[in-house]
Design a protein around this motif. Structure first.
Motif, short mmCIF file in Angstrom:
data_model
loop_
_atom_site.label_atom_id
_atom_site.label_comp_id
_atom_site.label_asym_id
_atom_site.label_seq_id
_atom_site.Cartn_x
_atom_site.Cartn_y
_atom_site.Cartn_z
N GLU A 264 -14.82 45.24 45.82
CA GLU A 264 -14.30 46.43 46.48
C GLU A 264 -14.96 47.72 45.99
N PHE A 265 -15.38 47.76 44.74
CA PHE A 265 -15.99 48.97 44.17
C PHE A 265 -17.48 48.80 43.89
N HIS A 266 -18.04 47.67 44.27
CA HIS A 266 -19.48 47.42 44.17
C HIS A 266 -19.99 47.53 42.73
N ALA A 267 -19.11 47.31 41.74
CA ALA A 267 -19.55 47.34 40.35
C ALA A 267 -20.61 46.26 40.13
N ASP A 268 -21.55 46.54 39.24
CA ASP A 268 -22.65 45.62 38.98
C ASP A 268 -22.36 44.69 37.82
N GLY A 269 -21.25 44.90 37.16
CA GLY A 269 -20.93 44.02 36.05
C GLY A 269 -19.63 44.42 35.39
N LEU A 270 -19.14 43.53 34.55
CA LEU A 270 -17.94 43.76 33.76
C LEU A 270 -18.27 43.49 32.30
N ARG A 271 -17.89 44.41 31.45
CA ARG A 271 -17.97 44.17 30.01
C ARG A 271 -16.55 43.83 29.56
N VAL A 272 -16.35 42.62 29.10
CA VAL A 272 -15.02 42.12 28.79
C VAL A 272 -14.67 42.47 27.35
N ASP A 273 -13.63 43.26 27.22
CA ASP A 273 -13.21 43.78 25.92
C ASP A 273 -12.48 42.70 25.10
N GLY A 274 -12.72 42.72 23.80
CA GLY A 274 -11.93 41.92 22.87
C GLY A 274 -11.93 40.43 23.11
N VAL A 275 -13.06 39.85 23.47
CA VAL A 275 -13.11 38.42 23.76
C VAL A 275 -12.71 37.59 22.53
N ALA A 276 -13.13 38.02 21.36
CA ALA A 276 -12.77 37.26 20.16
C ALA A 276 -11.27 37.15 19.98
N SER A 277 -10.53 38.22 20.32
CA SER A 277 -9.08 38.18 20.18
C SER A 277 -8.43 37.20 21.14
N MET A 278 -9.13 36.88 22.22
CA MET A 278 -8.62 35.94 23.20
C MET A 278 -8.89 34.50 22.78
N LEU A 279 -9.99 34.28 22.08
CA LEU A 279 -10.46 32.92 21.82
C LEU A 279 -9.72 32.23 20.68
N TYR A 280 -9.13 33.00 19.77
CA TYR A 280 -8.57 32.41 18.56
C TYR A 280 -7.06 32.67 18.48
N LEU A 281 -6.31 31.62 18.26
CA LEU A 281 -4.86 31.74 18.12
C LEU A 281 -4.47 32.48 16.84
N ASP A 282 -5.35 32.45 15.84
CA ASP A 282 -5.02 33.09 14.57
C ASP A 282 -5.64 34.48 14.44
N TYR A 283 -6.17 35.03 15.52
CA TYR A 283 -6.82 36.34 15.46
C TYR A 283 -5.80 37.39 15.01
N GLY A 284 -6.10 38.04 13.87
CA GLY A 284 -5.24 39.10 13.35
C GLY A 284 -3.90 38.61 12.83
N ARG A 285 -3.77 37.31 12.54
CA ARG A 285 -2.50 36.77 12.10
C ARG A 285 -2.64 36.10 10.73
N GLU A 286 -1.59 36.20 9.96
CA GLU A 286 -1.55 35.57 8.66
C GLU A 286 -1.10 34.11 8.79
N HIS A 287 -1.24 33.36 7.69
CA HIS A 287 -0.77 31.98 7.66
C HIS A 287 0.72 31.95 7.99
N GLY A 288 1.09 31.05 8.88
CA GLY A 288 2.48 30.93 9.28
C GLY A 288 2.84 31.77 10.50
N GLU A 289 1.92 32.61 10.94
CA GLU A 289 2.18 33.46 12.10
C GLU A 289 1.54 32.92 13.37
N TRP A 290 0.98 31.74 13.29
CA TRP A 290 0.37 31.14 14.48
C TRP A 290 0.52 29.63 14.40
N ALA A 291 0.43 28.98 15.57
CA ALA A 291 0.55 27.53 15.63
C ALA A 291 -0.72 26.95 16.25
N PRO A 292 -1.20 25.81 15.75
CA PRO A 292 -2.43 25.21 16.27
C PRO A 292 -2.27 24.77 17.72
N ASN A 293 -3.43 24.56 18.37
CA ASN A 293 -3.40 24.01 19.72
C ASN A 293 -3.11 22.51 19.69
#
Length: 645
Positions: free
Chosen positions: A315-344
């Motif tokens: 709709e806006f003819h943009a030529d690309g997207l820069r996706v912010d914070g991909v690392a924070s999406m990929l890891y369940l433990d991103y920014g979390r201490e032990h016990g604050e996340w559960a494994p997949n």
């Protein structure tokens, strides 16, 4: 515009009936695709759709007991327009004859606990200017004039094209003397000639999606389908992008699918339940950024996001997207201490649903819009970020090289007398430079929050800082990978960036800053006209060290090459003294033109150079078959290009 606040009950409670068939704006196939998470044009069926009989409003709110649409046409009395639930789809819909383009509206929902809440439309294509928060009915009438650009784009492979990107924060680039923001049209009038003169191939706009708090720089979004109303209506953004395309400049939009704002009138607990966010607080709350994380395991949520990606590209003819914070999406433990996340389910820390979403998004946008580019801000060693999804990769075209950025800035910040001990910080990136398709980013994150401007990171007195800056940029532009530079760095912005004020444009009245500006212009011209500097960015046969180990003199020398293009040799001297009579191995004998010298008088350098060219003679040196004795200026980078006889 003032809209009503959340209330415990509506003026009049009317229980809607359940529709046995979808509305004309929303067919059975649409509902099936939404449920499956495969509706690639979601914005055409949900939200406010303008038709001959009025406006059809449709919203996904599966856990609401009742839904109304309330707006300025009815005095914000939602009881006048109860919405019908379409079978078991969780979608509510109603046609409002009185509504029209420009009408302001919200949805009023009765939650399971009986409370009534007002929400902006998640699919709104136009929104009120903050701090107001109503949605606005919109139907674009813009006629594009970039057909030639789009026709050429679909046949290009961005990773094999030149890419010198100017990262821009719209609200702080330029402002009126009154402090008001430029609107989209004024931005086009100023930005297009500026970037054309400087020779940047692309501009990357920090998020243009509606966000209520300017201090978030656009990274806490409330309306994913609505351009920022601070700058005007949605067609104004189309004007800006169209004008940039007509000038031959590509447009990359920052996009934030990893987390969203907490404002109670927006997506958070939309129907009284964690609808868009993951209901598990270990997965649905971003501690570091204080925001909600999308539920990537839910079909409708993934659909909302990747349809949004398609929306901005189509709709806006943009030529690309820069996706912010991909690392924070990929890891369940991103920014979390032990016990604050559960494994997949496999016992690992990877967010498998987020991986699926990113692969799905990349595959979809590349299928629908050939020639666009997706860029990942990914700061870890996740394998295959730019590998095809067919090979198990994430499917991005490019990845930000955060390692190069940290290493090179760390080296550049040291006094020249100490740089010999840190020489490897500038060469290490070539160990992994071709494992992914990289962008070299000097972004807004490096010139804010006490980090100081790029100029002020450099050591020494004022002359040395400016010389270091010019040398660093020319080394960066010759290094394998695409280029990204944050606004202001192109003229040596003195002060740290702040989103509340414009850049220090007055610095261009001073010759030394005008010199940096002129050097960037000349560098971009030399870069884009030298295929050796970009055509083989992703292949190791496009790069060869001449001497990677001259730590004693703080000198780096290498060759860039591509089939059918004259070789380009880069020699960077990060010592504060010149080196005269430096014997440099070269791939062929003959004339080598000095196409860029950051120490030139024209840039307020010291004027040390090679009188425009050097002549190489037969005789092996540095493992090359020819050599020349050259002068390397102090704190300077020189590019030589082979002149075809």
């Amino acid at each position: 515009m003032t809209t009503p606040t959340t209330s415990t009950s509506p003026t009049t409670s009317t229980t809607p009936t359940t529709s046995t068939s979808p509305t004309d704006a929303l067919g059975a196939l649409d509902i099936h695709l939404i449920h499956e998470g495969r509706h690639e044009e979601l914005w055409r069926v949900l939200g406010a759709q303008v038709g001959e009989d009025g406006v059809t409003f449709s919203v996904w709110a599966p856990n609401a007991l009742e839904v109304q649409v309330t707006g300025d046409w009815s005095g914000w009395d939602g009881s006048k327009h109860p919405m019908a639930r379409i079978e078991e789809s969780g979608i509510w819909s109603v046609v409002v004859p009185e509504a029209q383009v420009g009408s302001h509206y919200k949805y009023r929902l009765r939650c399971a606990d009986g409370a009534w809440v007002d929400r902006a439309d998640p699919m709104a294509r136009y929104a009120e200017k903050p701090p107001s928060s109503a949605s606005i009915v919109w139907d674009s009438t813009y006629e594009w004039n970039d057909e030639e650009w789009l026709a050429q784009r679909q046949h290009k492979s961005p990773v094999d094209e030149p890419m010198a990107t100017y990262e821009l924060h719209l609200a702080s680039w330029r402002k009126h003397y009154s402090g008001d923001l430029y609107d989209w049209h004024e931005m086009a009038d100023s930005l297009v000639p500026y970037l054309t003169d400087l020779g940047f191939t692309h501009v990357e706009l920090m998020p243009v999606m509606q966000h209520p708090f300017g201090g978030s720089w656009g990274y806490h979004v409330t309306s994913y389908f609505a351009p920022d109303a601070r700058f005007g209506d949605p067609d104004g953004l189309k004007v800006l992008i169209d004008r940039l395309h007509q000038a031959g400049i590509g447009v990359i939009l920052d996009w934030v699918p990893g987390h969203f704002a907490t404002d109670e009138w927006a997506l958070a607990r939309f129907d009284g339940t964690p609808l868009y966010e993951d209901p598990n607080p270990q997965r649905g709350w971003h501690k570091e950024w204080g925001s909600h994380i999308f539920n990537f395991g839910r079909n409708e949520v993934r659909n909302f996001l990747y349809a949004n990606a398609v929306y901005w590209l189509e709709e806006f003819h943009a030529d690309g997207l820069r996706v912010d914070g991909v690392a924070s999406m990929l890891y369940l433990d991103y920014g979390r201490e032990h016990g604050e996340w559960a494994p997949n389910k496999h016992g690992g820390r990877e967010n498998l649903e987020a991986v699926q979403f990113l692969q799905e998004m990349n595959a979809t946008v590349h299928k629908r819009v050939p020639g666009i580019v997706t860029v990942a801000e990914e700061s870890t060693a996740w394998p295959g970020v730019t590998a095809p999804t067919s090979q198990g990769g994430l499917g991005f075209d490019l990845k930000w090289n955060m390692g190069w950025m940290h290493d090179s800035l760390g080296y550049a910040a040291k006094d020249p007398v100490y740089r010999a001990h840190h020489h490897g910080q500038m060469t290490f990136s070539l160990v992994y430079a071709f494992t992914e398709n990289y962008v070299l980013p000097i972004s807004h994150d490096e010139v804010v929050h006490g980090k100081g401007s790029l100029l002020r990171k450099m050591p020494g007195d004022r002359w040395q800082q400016l010389a270091n800056l010019r040398a660093y940029l020319a080394f960066m532009w010759a290094h394998p990978g695409k280029q990204l530079l944050f606004m202001g760095c192109e003229f040596g912005q003195e002060s740290e960036w702040a989103e509340s004020r414009e850049l220090d444009w007055w610095l261009l009245e001073h010759p030394e800053h005008a010199g940096v500006h002129a050097m960037v212009r000349d560098m971009n011209h030399a870069y884009t006209t030298s295929g050796a500097l970009w055509a083989r960015d992703r292949a190791d046969d496009g790069f060869q060290w001449i001497d990677a180990n001259d730590a004693g003199r703080n000198v780096f020398s290498f060759i860039r090459r591509a089939p059918g293009e004259p070789d380009v040799v880069c020699v960077a001297n990060f010592a504060a003294t010149p080196h005269e009579g430096l014997r440099l191995g070269l791939p062929t004998a003959g004339t080598w033109e000095e196409v860029l010298n950051t120490d030139s008088d024209a840039y307020t350098g010291s004027g040390v150079g090679n009188l425009g060219s050097v002549t190489a003679v037969e005789g092996a040196h540095h493992g090359q078959p020819a050599h020349a004795d050259i002068v390397v200026p102090p704190l300077a980078t020189v590019w030589f290009r082979r002149v075809e006889e």
